[in-house]
Scaffold this motif. Structure first.
Motif, PDB file in Angstrom:
ATOM      1  N   LEU A 350     -11.536 -18.371  12.775  1.00  0.00           N
ATOM      2  CA  LEU A 350     -12.143 -19.099  11.661  1.00  0.00           C
ATOM      3  C   LEU A 350     -11.101 -19.325  10.567  1.00  0.00           C
ATOM      4  CD1 LEU A 350     -14.796 -20.173  10.398  1.00  0.00           C
ATOM      5  CD2 LEU A 350     -15.151 -17.900   9.448  1.00  0.00           C
ATOM      6  N   SER A 351     -10.858 -20.592  10.247  1.00  0.00           N
ATOM      7  CA  SER A 351      -9.856 -20.903   9.225  1.00  0.00           C
ATOM      8  C   SER A 351     -10.537 -21.549   8.022  1.00  0.00           C
ATOM      9  CB  SER A 351      -8.824 -21.872   9.799  1.00  0.00           C
ATOM     10  OG  SER A 351      -9.477 -23.098  10.087  1.00  0.00           O
ATOM     11  N   LEU A 352      -9.772 -21.642   6.942  1.00  0.00           N
ATOM     12  CA  LEU A 352     -10.312 -22.261   5.732  1.00  0.00           C
ATOM     13  C   LEU A 352     -10.679 -23.735   5.985  1.00  0.00           C
ATOM     14  CD1 LEU A 352     -10.879 -21.342   2.857  1.00  0.00           C
ATOM     15  CD2 LEU A 352      -8.614 -22.109   2.198  1.00  0.00           C
ATOM     16  N   THR A 353      -9.887 -24.422   6.805  1.00  0.00           N
ATOM     17  CA  THR A 353     -10.184 -25.837   7.063  1.00  0.00           C
ATOM     18  C   THR A 353     -11.495 -25.988   7.836  1.00  0.00           C
ATOM     19  OG1 THR A 353      -8.653 -25.625   8.898  1.00  0.00           O
ATOM     20  CG2 THR A 353      -7.864 -26.809   6.984  1.00  0.00           C
ATOM     21  N   LYS A 354     -11.736 -25.062   8.792  1.00  0.00           N
ATOM     22  CA  LYS A 354     -13.002 -25.141   9.536  1.00  0.00           C
ATOM     23  C   LYS A 354     -14.166 -24.816   8.602  1.00  0.00           C
ATOM     24  CE  LYS A 354     -15.349 -25.956  13.151  1.00  0.00           C
ATOM     25  NZ  LYS A 354     -15.304 -27.326  13.692  1.00  0.00           N
ATOM     26  N   LEU A 355     -13.963 -23.835   7.724  1.00  0.00           N
ATOM     27  CA  LEU A 355     -15.025 -23.486   6.779  1.00  0.00           C
ATOM     28  C   LEU A 355     -15.368 -24.687   5.898  1.00  0.00           C
ATOM     29  CD1 LEU A 355     -13.922 -19.889   5.834  1.00  0.00           C
ATOM     30  CD2 LEU A 355     -16.223 -20.517   6.536  1.00  0.00           C
ATOM     31  N   GLU A 356     -14.344 -25.443   5.515  1.00  0.00           N
ATOM     32  CA  GLU A 356     -14.587 -26.612   4.666  1.00  0.00           C
ATOM     33  C   GLU A 356     -15.467 -27.623   5.413  1.00  0.00           C
ATOM     34  OE1 GLU A 356     -11.154 -28.297   2.623  1.00  0.00           O
ATOM     35  OE2 GLU A 356     -12.028 -30.284   2.946  1.00  0.00           O
ATOM     36  N   ALA A 357     -15.166 -27.832   6.695  1.00  0.00           N
ATOM     37  CA  ALA A 357     -15.999 -28.749   7.485  1.00  0.00           C
ATOM     38  C   ALA A 357     -17.433 -28.223   7.575  1.00  0.00           C
ATOM     39  CB  ALA A 357     -15.412 -28.914   8.885  1.00  0.00           C
ATOM     40  N   MET A 358     -17.564 -26.906   7.731  1.00  0.00           N
ATOM     41  CA  MET A 358     -18.904 -26.308   7.852  1.00  0.00           C
ATOM     42  C   MET A 358     -19.714 -26.500   6.572  1.00  0.00           C
ATOM     43  SD  MET A 358     -17.636 -22.877   9.786  1.00  0.00           S
ATOM     44  CE  MET A 358     -19.130 -21.910   9.802  1.00  0.00           C
ATOM     45  N   THR A 359     -19.021 -26.516   5.434  1.00  0.00           N
ATOM     46  CA  THR A 359     -19.759 -26.645   4.173  1.00  0.00           C
ATOM     47  C   THR A 359     -20.406 -28.024   4.019  1.00  0.00           C
ATOM     48  OG1 THR A 359     -17.859 -27.420   2.911  1.00  0.00           O
ATOM     49  CG2 THR A 359     -18.237 -25.045   2.970  1.00  0.00           C
ATOM     50  N   ALA A 360     -19.965 -28.990   4.816  1.00  0.00           N
ATOM     51  CA  ALA A 360     -20.581 -30.313   4.752  1.00  0.00           C
ATOM     52  C   ALA A 360     -21.996 -30.296   5.323  1.00  0.00           C
ATOM     53  CB  ALA A 360     -19.726 -31.332   5.499  1.00  0.00           C
ATOM     54  N   VAL A 361     -22.305 -29.272   6.124  1.00  0.00           N
ATOM     55  CA  VAL A 361     -23.637 -29.220   6.737  1.00  0.00           C
ATOM     56  C   VAL A 361     -24.409 -27.938   6.408  1.00  0.00           C
ATOM     57  CG1 VAL A 361     -22.960 -30.712   8.653  1.00  0.00           C
ATOM     58  CG2 VAL A 361     -22.768 -28.244   8.912  1.00  0.00           C
ATOM     59  N   CYS A 362     -23.777 -26.978   5.707  1.00  0.00           N
ATOM     60  CA  CYS A 362     -24.497 -25.741   5.393  1.00  0.00           C
ATOM     61  C   CYS A 362     -25.126 -25.875   4.017  1.00  0.00           C
ATOM     62  CB  CYS A 362     -23.580 -24.530   5.433  1.00  0.00           C
ATOM     63  SG  CYS A 362     -22.608 -24.323   3.941  1.00  0.00           S
ATOM     64  N   SER A 363     -25.739 -24.775   3.546  1.00  0.00           N
ATOM     65  CA  SER A 363     -26.477 -24.930   2.295  1.00  0.00           C
ATOM     66  C   SER A 363     -25.595 -24.873   1.057  1.00  0.00           C
ATOM     67  CB  SER A 363     -27.585 -23.888   2.214  1.00  0.00           C
ATOM     68  OG  SER A 363     -27.058 -22.634   1.898  1.00  0.00           O
ATOM     69  N   VAL A 364     -24.484 -24.185   1.094  1.00  0.00           N
ATOM     70  CA  VAL A 364     -23.678 -24.134  -0.133  1.00  0.00           C
ATOM     71  C   VAL A 364     -22.233 -24.524   0.130  1.00  0.00           C
ATOM     72  CG1 VAL A 364     -23.284 -22.902  -2.272  1.00  0.00           C
ATOM     73  CG2 VAL A 364     -25.156 -22.237  -0.852  1.00  0.00           C
ATOM     74  N   GLY A 365     -21.319 -23.567   0.137  1.00  0.00           N
ATOM     75  CA  GLY A 365     -19.925 -23.980   0.227  1.00  0.00           C
ATOM     76  C   GLY A 365     -18.991 -22.862   0.608  1.00  0.00           C
ATOM     77  N   LEU A 366     -17.770 -22.933   0.094  1.00  0.00           N
ATOM     78  CA  LEU A 366     -16.748 -21.932   0.389  1.00  0.00           C
ATOM     79  C   LEU A 366     -17.078 -20.694  -0.422  1.00  0.00           C
ATOM     80  CD1 LEU A 366     -13.569 -24.193   0.296  1.00  0.00           C
ATOM     81  CD2 LEU A 366     -14.711 -23.278   2.319  1.00  0.00           C
ATOM     82  N   ASP A 367     -17.702 -19.730   0.249  1.00  0.00           N
ATOM     83  CA  ASP A 367     -18.319 -18.622  -0.464  1.00  0.00           C
ATOM     84  C   ASP A 367     -17.657 -17.304  -0.091  1.00  0.00           C
ATOM     85  OD1 ASP A 367     -20.098 -17.334  -2.073  1.00  0.00           O
ATOM     86  OD2 ASP A 367     -21.802 -17.489  -0.701  1.00  0.00           O
ATOM     87  N   MET A 368     -17.300 -16.530  -1.105  1.00  0.00           N
ATOM     88  CA  MET A 368     -16.714 -15.192  -0.922  1.00  0.00           C
ATOM     89  C   MET A 368     -15.514 -15.235   0.035  1.00  0.00           C
ATOM     90  SD  MET A 368     -18.070 -13.090  -2.959  1.00  0.00           S
ATOM     91  CE  MET A 368     -17.646 -11.436  -2.422  1.00  0.00           C
ATOM     92  N   ILE A 369     -14.549 -16.052  -0.326  1.00  0.00           N
ATOM     93  CA  ILE A 369     -13.343 -16.161   0.488  1.00  0.00           C
ATOM     94  C   ILE A 369     -12.166 -15.639  -0.330  1.00  0.00           C
ATOM     95  CG2 ILE A 369     -11.753 -17.778   1.598  1.00  0.00           C
ATOM     96  CD1 ILE A 369     -14.240 -19.562   2.119  1.00  0.00           C
TER      97      ILE A 369
END
Lengths: 452, 89
Positions: A350-369
């Protein structure tokens, strides 16, 4: 008589699958506490919170005992303090943070959110001073949480605020460097912040809300995962149906607790937030749901699709179960607070770039990183700008809660403890966005038609 | 108010009697009982009315939990509404 199977299912969900009510959050308006004398304003705030929320914790505990359902947190959200602070412009707003902290301790809540400013279109009176005081406020208080809204779909993104917040996040971490940089974990920066969110650290009581209101946040990633585990060969249509059915049951419990809390506290019921909020405990992970759907590890290609399905099905199931739904509603993906995310980040899946893509469809965003301690402010601002842009264009809430791990580098670990968990420090892209961030100004609001 | 008592564990003599005794001593009225044994595992569900109970709900819960711990059983008491709201539309 109730069906035996149903009763055992409920007991099993609570005992073995970590089903709980994550929070009962009382929203309290502080608009009537404004005063040109800051000491008077602080006294009014302290008195009002103690008066309204004096029974909050006891009521939560009573409901928990009587209904046999764990209620993990009792919390308070208040009107963005910048609005109250605007009445005394030449004073340091940190005094408000201390008053809020004292009130939180007096009534026994573990967090109080609302040391906040809404600056998506520009800085109003009180906003700038409050934002500047956030690092000091979060370092000197224990239970106060802060949030800033820097963008919205209707207003665009305030890039001056984005540039400022990069420095503020760093200062929050620096001033609490001896305490795991915890100050930064109490600060959320939003685009499209909801006004009725019961979850910390981003909770505040919006200006369109009544004087006082009770909002409830449910949880239960473990329940969803084990429901999916019982259907290993189901196709994706069936998977979505299982998630919907489970979310319905979870939310019904939230609705019941919200109504009961509202009735006992004599405060109107606001919303139920249909969130799958993970904890670092085993069996309480959103990442493990994605893995149950068929990914070797969270972060693999396909993660965004699985998360989109999960997020949508949770909402569809929950909406019918509650009379009013709001807040952040969806699946949270906080890295340090989710056992599966922690493992995926540690092993490099799991990388920061993948997390960013995930935030486009999840409820919030880049959380507790956790990011390396030497990450420059402009890179944090640019990460925020990217997140805000995703939220602005997609008409959804996005946010960042990054913790610059002062004195630590990529590959090391941050230990926050408790519900905040631990996190490997994730690498950021080091190419400089400094020129872009230093330009300032506003990103214009996006077109709402011609959607491609 | 009505509540549901569930008892799950290894079957043995006196489970129903033990739980019933706790109820009687505290003036808790038993409305309905179902029990089943699946491969040595005993599962009992008891619907009770606790409006006439002479002890607070928390005390009743603690007494049942203690009984459970002493006999290696998992005993819970929960408000009936939890089940109604979760499983009935």
């Amino acid at each position: 008589m109730l069906n035996t199977q149903d009763i055992l299912e409920t007991i099993h969900m609570i005992q073995d699958e970590n089903l709980d009510i994550r929070t009962i959050t009382m929203g309290i308006s502080l608009l009537d506490c404004a005063d040109s004398d800051i000491d008077k304003a602080c006294d009014k705030i302290y008195d009002k919170i103690c008066r309204y929320a004096g029974n909050l914790v006891k009521t939560g505990e009573d409901i928990e005992a009587e209904y046999g359902i764990p209620i993990i947190n009792k919390r308070i959200s208040v009107t963005p303090v910048a609005m109250v602070a605007a009445a005394c412009p030449d004073k340091n707003p940190v005094k408000f943070a201390h008053a809020l902290d004292r009130a939180a301790k007096q009534v026994g809540v573990n967090f109080l959110g609302g040391y906040s400013a809404l600056v998506h279109k520009g800085f109003g009176p009180g906003d700038y001073a409050l934002i500047e005081s956030i690092p000091q406020a979060l370092a000197e208080t224990e239970r106060v949480c802060s949030s800033v809204n820097v963008g919205s779909t209707k207003a665009g993104i305030n890039m001056d605020a984005v540039a400022k917040m990069g420095h503020i996040v760093r200062q929050c971490a620096e001033m609490t460097a001896d305490n795991n940089c915890f100050g930064a974990a109490k600060l959320v920066i939003f685009c499209n912040a909801p006004e009725d969110n019961p979850f910390m650290a981003g909770a505040f009581h919006g200006v369109g809300e009544p004087d006082c209101v009770v909002n409830v946040g449910v949880s239960g990633p473990g329940v969803v995962r084990s429901a999916l585990a019982k259907a290993p060969d189901a196709n994706i249509t069936e998977v979505a149906d299982i998630v919907k059915r489970t979310a319905f049951k979870i939310t019904r419990m939230g609705q019941l607790v919200a109504q009961e809390a509202s009735h006992r506290l004599c405060v109107p019921f606001g919303i139920v937030d249909l969130s799958l909020a993970p904890t670092p405990a085993v069996g309480d992970s959103v990442a493990h749901i994605l893995e149950e759907m068929g990914l070797e590890s969270c972060g693999a290609h396909g993660t965004t699709a699985c998360l989109a399905l999960l997020n949508d099905a949770v909402k569809k199931g929950g909406v019918m179960a509650s009379s009013h739904v709001g807040g952040l509603s969806g699946a949270f993906i906080p890295v340090s607070e989710d056992a599966g995310m922690i493992d995926a980040a540690r092993c490099g899946a799991l990388s920061l770039t993948k997390l960013e893509a995930m935030t486009a469809v999840c409820s919030v965003g880049l959380d507790m990183i956790a990011v390396p301690g030497d990450t420059p402010a402009e890179i944090i601002s640019a990460i925020l700008a990217d997140e805000a842009a995703i939220g602005m264009v997609n008409s959804k809430t996005t946010a960042i809660r990054l913790i610059p791990a002062i004195g630590k580098q990529q590959g090391e670990e941050m230990e926050f403890g408790g519900l905040f968990g631990s996190s490997p420090i994730m690498d950021v892209n080091r190419y400089s966005p400094a020129k872009f961030i230093s330009r300032g100004g506003r990103i214009p609001a996006p077109l709402q038609s011609l959607k491609n | 108010m009505r509540a549901v008592i569930t008892v799950i564990g290894k079957d043995m003599v006196g489970i129903l009697a033990g739980v019933s005794n706790i109820c009687v001593e505290r003036k808790v009225n038993i409305i309905e009982v179902t029990q089943s044994i699946m491969q040595d595992m005993f599962a009992m569900i008891m619907m009770v009315d606790i409006s006439g109970s002479d002890v607070p709900f928390a005390t009743l819960r603690d007494d049942l939990t203690k009984f459970g711990e002493k006999n290696a059983l998992s005993v819970h008491i929960m408000h009936e509404d939890i089940f109604n709201s979760m499983h009935r539309v």
